[in-house]
Design a protein around this motif. Structure first.
Motif, PDB file in Angstrom:
ATOM      1  N   TRP A 104      19.599  10.758  23.520  1.00 60.18           N
ATOM      2  CA  TRP A 104      20.292   9.475  23.466  1.00 60.18           C
ATOM      3  C   TRP A 104      20.969   9.167  24.803  1.00 60.18           C
ATOM      4  O   TRP A 104      21.365  10.067  25.540  1.00 60.18           O
ATOM      5  N   ALA A 105      21.138   7.881  25.047  1.00 62.79           N
ATOM      6  CA  ALA A 105      22.005   7.410  26.131  1.00 62.79           C
ATOM      7  C   ALA A 105      22.513   6.031  25.726  1.00 62.79           C
ATOM      8  O   ALA A 105      21.721   5.122  25.471  1.00 62.79           O
ATOM      9  N   ILE A 106      23.827   5.907  25.626  1.00 63.47           N
ATOM     10  CA  ILE A 106      24.462   4.637  25.278  1.00 63.47           C
ATOM     11  C   ILE A 106      25.289   4.187  26.474  1.00 63.47           C
ATOM     12  O   ILE A 106      26.086   4.972  27.005  1.00 63.47           O
ATOM     13  N   GLY A 107      25.089   2.970  26.926  1.00 59.58           N
ATOM     14  CA  GLY A 107      25.808   2.453  28.089  1.00 59.58           C
ATOM     15  C   GLY A 107      26.504   1.141  27.781  1.00 59.58           C
ATOM     16  O   GLY A 107      26.017   0.335  26.968  1.00 59.58           O
ATOM     17  N   VAL A 108      27.648   0.931  28.422  1.00 58.47           N
ATOM     18  CA  VAL A 108      28.400  -0.317  28.298  1.00 58.47           C
ATOM     19  C   VAL A 108      28.681  -0.807  29.713  1.00 58.47           C
ATOM     20  O   VAL A 108      29.443  -0.183  30.451  1.00 58.47           O
TER      21      VAL A 108
END
Length: 774
Positions: free
Chosen positions: A522-526
């Motif tokens: 996973w990779a979640i970016g904001v």
């Protein structure tokens, strides 16, 4: 006996006849109503700008793009009405003069010259197809009269716009405009309008992508009539005739198939308006296809992009390629339940900040621990001793996250996430436990991305808006202060800066996750405007060795982030700012106590700058069982010489020292360990050592462990260490003493079999562990 006059009798008969006729017409209308409602109508999913994404044909394979009169260019309406039915707005559905003229022309030429059908009659034939016989013509006339009776002229014209045939499986000006010309019907030029006005007369013979010369000749015929009737000027007609008819093969909408399938059930309309950005969706699908060759066999990926300022979903890629069955391309991994790995860690730290358990510089303990049969470790298989909360989050350490979750409560954590729209899926009958924070429960990428919006929306997690009609809904998850701090930490800006130096636009804040067995990466970016979610792995849950978040998902996250920030709409409109909330302030705290101490205080062993929420400085969070002398506040009694004495000694004075928790000692310099910090004992009135002795703890091998040698290896090395206790250590293996007397040792074993390890300190405490070498 009186009789009515003959004249009145005739009027009564006429009235009766008319009434009977009217009743028969009403009865026929009730018995054979207009077939306006389809059982399984054609439906189309469109992007926010109206671009068709995916079509769902009706039972006959026909697809349409529904339009209204306002959605169509006036040029097309002029060409259609003037060419097909000049008296459309005046006649009652049937134009007897046109029918008579067409009959005379057909009889004179002994072939069909014109049909004489009005637009209303054409709509009647489209709604209720009939054979080309006298009975069929009568039925068409009846349906035309029904249309004029029940519908307005605008409604009849709208039906034609959506039902007219344009070749193959296309019906309606909307589908034709997008398929042939690649643009909405509102943007048709004069040439386009003339071409599409004549195409329904012979859609197969005049298809512009197959027979451009025939189509051009038919278009020019319409242009000539528009000039002759004075509807369009000579200049307009001349310029329109100069445009060649040469079109690319017809294009069918083939974007966002899995997303379209998802929203199909959310709307009952024939045109489903969504929030997707068509051009961005096309670019994301190209990125996914380019990534396909780099993925391991049978692996897929998912990408979702959300504008966190409005919570509109702008891009949704559910699989790497929907046509690739070997990669399970038909499964939408944005909605699939997977193990989230470490991507939930920012939430537990943010919630603990709000609960007053920790602050960003709180001392956490990254040391070996065991919870019954559960013994978590770090991804790099090592431990780092004393770490701050912000450092533990950036490095994604497991034991500090477990420590904070243990203090906060797994059930409370799962409940807060569920209330904010991120339900954690547990096995049937299972209760939330400490493994939640390391991926011990299932979650969906779409819900994770929605929850991450809280870090950019002042602590409120928004609900994803898939349809244009979806309202903006949000639920509180974090305070604005903790959301701001966690986002800055994930963006690499954990160190406090003056407001003048603090970037108002936050760079990409990101978090990775890897599930147990390398099943999910996973990779979640904001970033300043968007939340980006990336997942990659095998949809069937098979492990993929070597696949983890930083290697497999972060490069894709950076690629999508760069694409988003380079888009013209972002550059032109600028990026939203995220100023520091008034509840966030800077401070300097001391380790090991975790609070501010004055300069020169001997209990301040290390100073750290940090942000605080509401100026809250909770003391260092301890592990269970670290109360009293096993914790940080260590009371000692000293005499006038500063020597440590027993509490009942003459002139004994209590002094409170702040010492490091005992499990951290293997990672501390020698001068920071408890033995070095405590004053020297008095020879005249020594303290009772046994009262202060901390429990002896062994790490490096687990009781009951079965150790297997690597293929080809003859020896196994075990790195062992102890914490707690006092003084020297004595190590015994199967009853035989080792030469080591320190807190750690390394065992080199070769002979397979059962082993018993025993360690004893100077106070007589012992700890044992049995294991088997194979």
């Amino acid at each position: 006996m009186r009789f009515l006059p003959v004249k009145k009798t005739r009027w009564l008969w006429l009235a009766g006849f008319l009434l009977l006729a009217w009743l028969l017409i009403v009865a026929a209308d009730r018995l054979w109503p207009l077939p306006l409602n389809e059982v399984a109508p054609a439906r189309v999913v469109v992007a926010e700008d109206g671009t068709p994404l995916w079509r769902f044909a009706d039972t006959d394979g026909i697809w349409r793009y529904p339009v209204t009169l306002n959605d169509v260019s006036p040029h097309y309406l002029e060409a259609l009405i003037q060419y097909e039915d000049r008296w459309f707005w005046e006649h009652p559905g049937v134009n007897p003069f046109s029918i008579a003229r067409a009959a005379w022309q057909d009889l004179s030429a002994r072939r069909v010259i014109s049909g004489g059908s009005t637009l209303t009659m054409q709509v009647a034939r489209l709604l209720d197809p009939h054979p080309r016989t006298f009975g069929g013509k009568f039925r068409q006339l009846w349906r035309a009269l029904q249309l004029e009776w029940h519908l307005s002229k605008q409604q009849i014209l709208t039906l034609y716009l959506n039902r007219a045939p344009f070749g193959g499986t296309l019906q309606g000006i909307g589908a034709a405009s997008w398929s042939y010309l690649g643009k909405p019907p509102s943007q048709l030029s004069y040439s386009d309008a003339a071409l599409l006005a004549v195409l329904p007369q012979a859609p197969s013979r005049l298809r512009p992508d197959r027979w451009p010369q025939r189509a051009q000749a038919a278009r020019n015929k319409v242009l000539d009539r528009m000039l002759a009737q004075g509807v369009w000027s000579a200049t307009v007609v001349k310029e329109a005739r100069e445009e060649p008819v040469w079109l690319a093969p017809r294009q069918m909408p083939q974007l966002a198939p899995l997303f379209s399938r998802r929203v199909l059930a959310k709307s009952q309309g024939t045109k489903i308006d969504t929030t997707l950005d068509a051009s961005l969706q096309r670019q994301l699908e190209e990125i996914a296809l380019n990534q396909e060759s780099r993925l391991p066999p049978r692996s897929s990926l998912a990408i979702v992009v959300v504008d966190h300022t409005s919570m509109k979903v702008r891009g949704w890629v559910g699989s790497v390629d929907i046509t690739d069955n070997s990669r399970f391309g038909h499964i939408d991994m944005v909605s699939a339940v997977r193990s989230p790995g470490s991507v939930l860690k920012p939430f537990i730290y943010g919630l603990a900040l709000d609960d007053g358990l920790i602050h960003p510089a709180s001392l956490l303990q990254d040391v070996p621990r065991r919870f019954s049969d559960y013994r978590p470790g770090n991804f790099d298989s090592g431990f780092h001793g004393p770490v701050s909360m912000s450092d533990a989050l950036v490095r994604s350490l497991n034991l500090p996250a477990v420590q904070v979750l243990e203090a906060y409560g797994p059930k409370q954590f799962a409940g807060r996430l569920r209330n904010a729209g991120l339900p954690l899926i547990l096995p049937a009958g299972a209760e939330p436990n400490l493994s939640l924070i390391l991926g011990g429960a299932g979650a969906r990428l779409e819900n994770i991305v929605a929850a991450y919006s809280a870090f950019a929306r002042h602590g409120k997690a928004g609900q994803l808006r898939l349809l244009a009609s979806d309202p903006l809904r949000e639920r509180p998850l974090l305070s604005p202060g903790s959301a701001w701090i966690i986002r800055r930490i994930l963006a690499g800006e954990e160190q406090p800066l003056p407001d003048a130096s603090l970037p108002k636009t936050v760079p990409l804040a990101w978090k990775t996750g890897t599930s147990y067995g390398y099943r999910d990466a996973w990779a979640i970016g904001v970033n300043a405007r968007y939340v980006i979610g990336i997942w990659t792995g095998r949809p069937d849950g098979t492990p993929v060795v070597g696949q983890f978040g930083f290697v497999s998902a972060v490069p894709l996250l950076n690629q999508v982030n760069n694409l988003l920030l380079s888009r013209a709409s972002v550059i032109k409109g600028g990026l939203p700012e995220d100023p520091r909330p008034s509840t966030v302030s800077a401070a300097t705290v001391c380790w090991p106590g975790g609070q501010t101490l004055p300069d020169g205080d001997s209990n301040c062993r290390r100073r750290l700058s940090t942000w605080l929420v509401d100026n809250s400085q909770p003391p260092t969070l301890l592990l269970p069982g670290q109360e009293g002398v096993r914790g940080i506040r260590f009371p000692v009694w000293v005499n006038a010489k500063g020597e440590r004495v027993a509490a009942d000694c003459p002139d004994a004075k209590e002094k409170m020292l702040q010492v490091w928790p005992l499990p951290l000692e293997p990672w501390l310099p020698a001068g920071e360990r408890r033995a070095a910090r405590l004053p020297a004992p008095s020879a005249d009135c020594p303290p009772l050592q046994q009262q202060n002795a901390a429990p002896l703890v062994l790490s490096g091998v687990r009781n009951g462990t079965v150790i297997k040698r690597l293929p080809g290896a003859h020896r196994v090395s075990l790195v062992l260490q102890t914490s707690g206790g006092e003084g020297r250590r004595w190590w015994f293996v199967n009853g035989e003493s080792l030469e080591e007397t320190g807190a750690s040792t390394t065992l080199s074993l070769e002979q397979p079999g059962d082993y018993q390890l025993l360690v004893m300190d100077e106070t007589g405490q012992t700890v044992t562990a049995t294991f088997t070498l194979q």
